[in-house]
Design a protein around this motif. Structure first.
Motif, mmCIF file in Angstrom:
data_model
loop_
_atom_site.group_PDB
_atom_site.id
_atom_site.type_symbol
_atom_site.label_atom_id
_atom_site.label_comp_id
_atom_site.label_asym_id
_atom_site.label_seq_id
_atom_site.Cartn_x
_atom_site.Cartn_y
_atom_site.Cartn_z
ATOM 1 N N SER A 409 -52.365 74.123 -21.827
ATOM 2 C CA SER A 409 -52.723 74.890 -23.028
ATOM 3 C C SER A 409 -51.494 75.425 -23.754
ATOM 4 C CB SER A 409 -53.646 76.054 -22.645
ATOM 5 O OG SER A 409 -52.947 77.008 -21.867
ATOM 6 N N LEU A 410 -50.327 75.470 -23.070
ATOM 7 C CA LEU A 410 -49.116 75.999 -23.682
ATOM 8 C C LEU A 410 -48.407 74.980 -24.563
ATOM 9 C CD1 LEU A 410 -47.549 77.863 -20.607
ATOM 10 C CD2 LEU A 410 -49.089 78.778 -22.344
ATOM 11 N N LEU A 411 -48.606 73.695 -24.283
ATOM 12 C CA LEU A 411 -47.841 72.665 -24.972
ATOM 13 C C LEU A 411 -48.408 72.409 -26.363
ATOM 14 C CD1 LEU A 411 -47.463 70.167 -21.995
ATOM 15 C CD2 LEU A 411 -45.872 71.955 -22.728
ATOM 16 N N PRO A 412 -47.551 72.054 -27.317
ATOM 17 C CA PRO A 412 -48.045 71.745 -28.668
ATOM 18 C C PRO A 412 -49.050 70.591 -28.630
ATOM 19 C CG PRO A 412 -45.643 71.951 -28.644
ATOM 20 C CD PRO A 412 -46.087 71.950 -27.233
ATOM 21 N N VAL A 413 -50.129 70.747 -29.390
ATOM 22 C CA VAL A 413 -51.144 69.686 -29.430
ATOM 23 C C VAL A 413 -50.564 68.443 -30.080
ATOM 24 C CG1 VAL A 413 -53.417 69.045 -30.316
ATOM 25 C CG2 VAL A 413 -52.994 71.384 -29.497
ATOM 26 N N ALA A 414 -49.777 68.616 -31.159
ATOM 27 C CA ALA A 414 -49.134 67.500 -31.862
ATOM 28 C C ALA A 414 -47.873 68.040 -32.523
ATOM 29 C CB ALA A 414 -50.077 66.901 -32.909
ATOM 30 N N PRO A 415 -46.856 67.197 -32.677
ATOM 31 C CA PRO A 415 -45.631 67.665 -33.339
ATOM 32 C C PRO A 415 -45.903 68.005 -34.804
ATOM 33 C CG PRO A 415 -45.575 65.283 -33.036
ATOM 34 C CD PRO A 415 -46.779 65.773 -32.295
ATOM 35 N N PRO A 416 -45.195 69.009 -35.356
ATOM 36 C CA PRO A 416 -45.428 69.370 -36.769
ATOM 37 C C PRO A 416 -44.852 68.307 -37.705
ATOM 38 C CG PRO A 416 -43.582 70.598 -35.862
ATOM 39 C CD PRO A 416 -44.175 69.842 -34.720
ATOM 40 N N CYS A 417 -45.387 68.268 -38.918
ATOM 41 C CA CYS A 417 -44.855 67.358 -39.934
ATOM 42 C C CYS A 417 -43.615 68.018 -40.552
ATOM 43 C CB CYS A 417 -45.909 67.102 -41.014
ATOM 44 S SG CYS A 417 -47.351 66.205 -40.399
ATOM 45 N N LEU A 418 -42.445 67.417 -40.317
ATOM 46 C CA LEU A 418 -41.188 67.991 -40.773
ATOM 47 C C LEU A 418 -40.492 66.988 -41.683
ATOM 48 C CD1 LEU A 418 -40.031 69.325 -37.290
ATOM 49 C CD2 LEU A 418 -41.057 70.678 -39.133
ATOM 50 N N PRO A 419 -40.258 67.329 -42.931
ATOM 51 C CA PRO A 419 -39.582 66.388 -43.835
ATOM 52 C C PRO A 419 -38.210 65.997 -43.291
ATOM 53 C CG PRO A 419 -40.512 68.246 -45.044
ATOM 54 C CD PRO A 419 -40.618 68.587 -43.602
ATOM 55 N N GLY A 420 -37.963 64.705 -43.234
ATOM 56 C CA GLY A 420 -36.668 64.207 -42.800
ATOM 57 C C GLY A 420 -36.454 64.238 -41.302
ATOM 58 N N ILE A 421 -37.453 64.630 -40.533
ATOM 59 C CA ILE A 421 -37.307 64.698 -39.076
ATOM 60 C C ILE A 421 -38.501 64.001 -38.424
ATOM 61 C CG2 ILE A 421 -37.108 66.186 -37.048
ATOM 62 C CD1 ILE A 421 -35.922 68.329 -38.813
ATOM 63 N N ASP A 422 -38.217 63.079 -37.529
ATOM 64 C CA ASP A 422 -39.261 62.445 -36.719
ATOM 65 C C ASP A 422 -39.244 63.141 -35.358
ATOM 66 O OD1 ASP A 422 -41.107 60.857 -35.503
ATOM 67 O OD2 ASP A 422 -39.774 59.119 -35.250
#
Length: 642
Positions: A409-422
């Motif tokens: 439950s602590l881990l991010p569900v999905a990575p955030p959408c970050l411009p210029g960063i994968d």
């Protein structure tokens, strides 16, 4: 003055032999010893002297403990044989015990030596007394047989002339024993020889030679073939008649059919062998509960010898762990002629307690009265330990499942959408339990990254990580920079970590998006890697700092560097570098860098997948001894996540 003990020591090391002698003296023995180290000296020592005991090493130059064991057993001497070795494995020890060794001990840990010697000396004395009793019984049976021969079923006479049989005559009882009548013996003078079982003919006919030589021959038991084809056992007692010149002229024989007795003896021998071979302890008592027979398994289980147990009530094994009601119910059941089955705690001769499963069966006579009880006892220590282990394991599995749910439950569900960063992250817990944590924390123009590893894999460790995550997120609004945040986290968690006897390693980084500046600090965690493809360089993002939870007021460094387009940043836990191959080799940093450099062109999730594929191929399995977590960022123009 110690007890005398003659010990033959098979050992190539004089120092080790002296240590054994010292141990024997400490055990209140006055040992007389001789050290041998090859087969010839061992064979000579067995022939020239008498010994109470043999103690042997297992590995000797050109010789082995098994060779020594075979020589001792081949000598016919009933000597206890104990192996004391520093190089014997479990399989070799089992093999030695199967070959006839009485016990084995590890060098440097000979605390069991004196008890083992005392036990084996006692058992050797029991075997000696049994042999003496059996020998006395044999002598008694011989006397008995000669008395019984006076009332055999029928008498026969063999007439001899010039050393050969010329005539036989058989009394009227021959018909019931052999099936042949007197007339049939008259018609066929060799019928008496033909009816003797083929394998026994030599022993019977050799009696004539002994009689001629004037040898006093004993009664002979042998088999005959009955007229109906059945095999019968008879006892044959011969009384010779000599002429005045001392020449054998005839002998009279007294024949008795002992087939029933032989069958009874064979049955008793079979039953006795079965009782002695049984793995479970077997006790037979009379109707009042007094012991009349026990087997060897009883002695091994309780420590009481056969002589110590006979004539006693089974109550001498009581542990006082059961109340009077328990024993009253047992007695009422078996007194009613019913079988009692249950478990109880009993006490060995040495005072130790042990659990056993017991079945008591009443034996009834023809009138339905109880005349014996048969008690079958099985020690169930291992079973009880296994049951307890299963319960503990079930509790542990439940706790681990709770910890897994908390951790996931602590881990991010999905990575955030970050411009210029994968960006991509993954956690691969060891044995389905997580001890790792990573997070991506965008706030304003900053992008904070954290990866941590809490010691232990339990609910307590998971709750500590929950607390760390909550404190970490709460500090973002008030503190600036990785060093301040990690320092505050250490101060706030120090007391809880100390009480729980846990600690946390952590790497914390802050990326300033407009300028591309990356600041970082480290609390004893494996340093993140930054890979620059343009120059094929790796940078270890390490900074001086201490593990969280060890000391208060720790100063954490905060270096920085400038991120360039195409750079790849990998945060990871030591589960990757410490993953082991079947040969015990670590995956290590070199292999990790090679995979990242080779696969850097893939998307962030693809690089993580490539690393895990390499780790699985290296270890040869899909489960690991420690958690593996990764957070990977690729900087540059990328297609936003959908």
């Amino acid at each position: 003055m110690g007890k005398p003990l003659r010990v033959l020591i098979v050992e190539d090391s004089e120092d080790d032999a002296l240590l054994l002698v010292f141990e024997l003296r400490r055990g209140n023995y006055a040992p007389v010893t001789k050290r041998v180290e090859n087969s010839d000296s061992l064979r000579n020592a067995l022939k020239e002297d008498t010994w109470d005991l043999v103690i042997s090493d297992y590995v000797l130059p050109g010789f082995s403990g098994l060779d020594a064991l075979k020589l001792v057993r081949a000598s016919g001497l009933d000597l206890p044989f104990i192996i004391v070795s520093g190089k014997i494995g479990e399989e070799d020890a089992v093999k030695a015990m199967k070959e006839g060794a009485n016990d084995y001990l590890i060098k440097g840990n000979t605390s069991r030596l004196i008890p083992a010697i005392e036990r084996e000396m006692q058992e050797a004395e029991v075997r000696r007394k049994r042999r003496e009793a059996e020998s006395a019984l044999v002598r008694s049976e011989r006397r008995y047989k000669r008395l019984v021969s006076a009332v055999t079923d029928y008498i026969y006479t063999v007439t001899i002339q010039k050393g050969g049989v010329v005539k036989t005559s058989h009394g009227p009882g021959c018909l019931s024993v052999t099936g042949y009548s007197h007339e049939e013996y008259v018609d066929n003078p060799f019928l008496w020889y033909q009816m003797i079982y083929e394998e026994d003919r030599g022993a019977v006919t050799s009696l004539t030679e002994d009689l001629r030589a004037g040898i006093d021959i004993p009664s002979l038991e042998h088999r005959i073939r009955h007229k109906d084809g059945s095999l019968r056992w008879v006892i044959n007692t011969i009384v010779p008649r000599y002429s005045e010149q001392g020449e054998l002229i005839a002998y009279d024989g007294l024949i008795s059919d002992i087939s029933e007795r032989k069958r009874a003896e064979e049955s008793l021998q079979l039953q006795s062998a079965a009782l002695e071979a049984a793995a479970n302890a077997i006790v037979i008592t009379d109707s009042s509960g007094v012991i009349i027979s026990v087997n060897q398994a009883f002695t091994r289980m309780t420590g009481y010898s056969r002589e110590e147990a006979l004539g006693r009530d089974l109550g001498f094994l009581k542990s006082e762990r059961h109340n009077a009601e328990f024993y009253r119910g047992l007695r009422e059941t078996i007194s009613a002629g019913e079988v009692w089955h249950g478990e109880m705690i009993n006490r060995r001769k040495d005072g130790t307690l042990y659990p056993e499963e017991q079945t008591i069966t009443p034996v009834l006579d023809e009138d339905g009265r109880i005349n014996h009880f048969i008690c079958i006892k099985q020690e169930i220590t291992e079973r009880k330990q296994a049951e307890q282990a299963l319960m503990q394991n079930a509790s542990m599995l439940k706790e681990m499942e709770i910890a897994k749910q908390i951790q996931s439950s602590l881990l991010p569900v999905a990575p955030p959408c970050l411009p210029g960063i994968d960006c991509a992250g993954s956690c691969f817990p060891a044995n389905n339990i997580g001890g790792d944590y990573y997070d991506i924390l965008p706030h304003g123009e900053e992008l904070d990254l954290a990866i941590a590893d809490v010691s232990g894999h339990s609910v307590g460790a998971a709750l500590i990580m929950v607390e760390a995550r909550s404190v970490l997120r709460a500090q973002l609004a008030t503190l600036k920079g990785p060093a301040q945040i990690v320092s505050a986290l250490n101060e706030l968690l120090h007391e809880d970590l100390s009480r729980a006897e846990l600690f946390i390693t952590m790497s914390y980084l802050s990326y300033h998006i407009p300028t591309g500046t990356l600041r970082y600090t480290n609390a004893g965690h494996p340093p993140p890697l930054l890979y620059r493809h343009q120059t094929d360089q790796f940078f270890d993002l390490d900074a001086e700092g201490l593990i969280l939870g060890v000391h208060r007021q720790v100063a954490f460094q905060e270096p920085s560097l400038q991120v360039q387009d195409g750079d790849l940043l990998l945060l990871f836990t030591d589960g990757i570098t410490e993953a082991e191959s079947p040969e015990g080799e670590f995956f290590g940093m070199v292999r990790l860098r090679q995979v990242v450099a080779r696969e850097h062109g893939k998307p962030a999730a693809g690089v993580i997948a490539a690393v895990m594929e390499s780790v699985r191929a290296f270890t040869g399995c899909d489960t690991f001894n420690d958690d593996i977590s990764m957070l990977l960022l690729k900087f540059g123009a990328v297609t936003p996540h959908s």
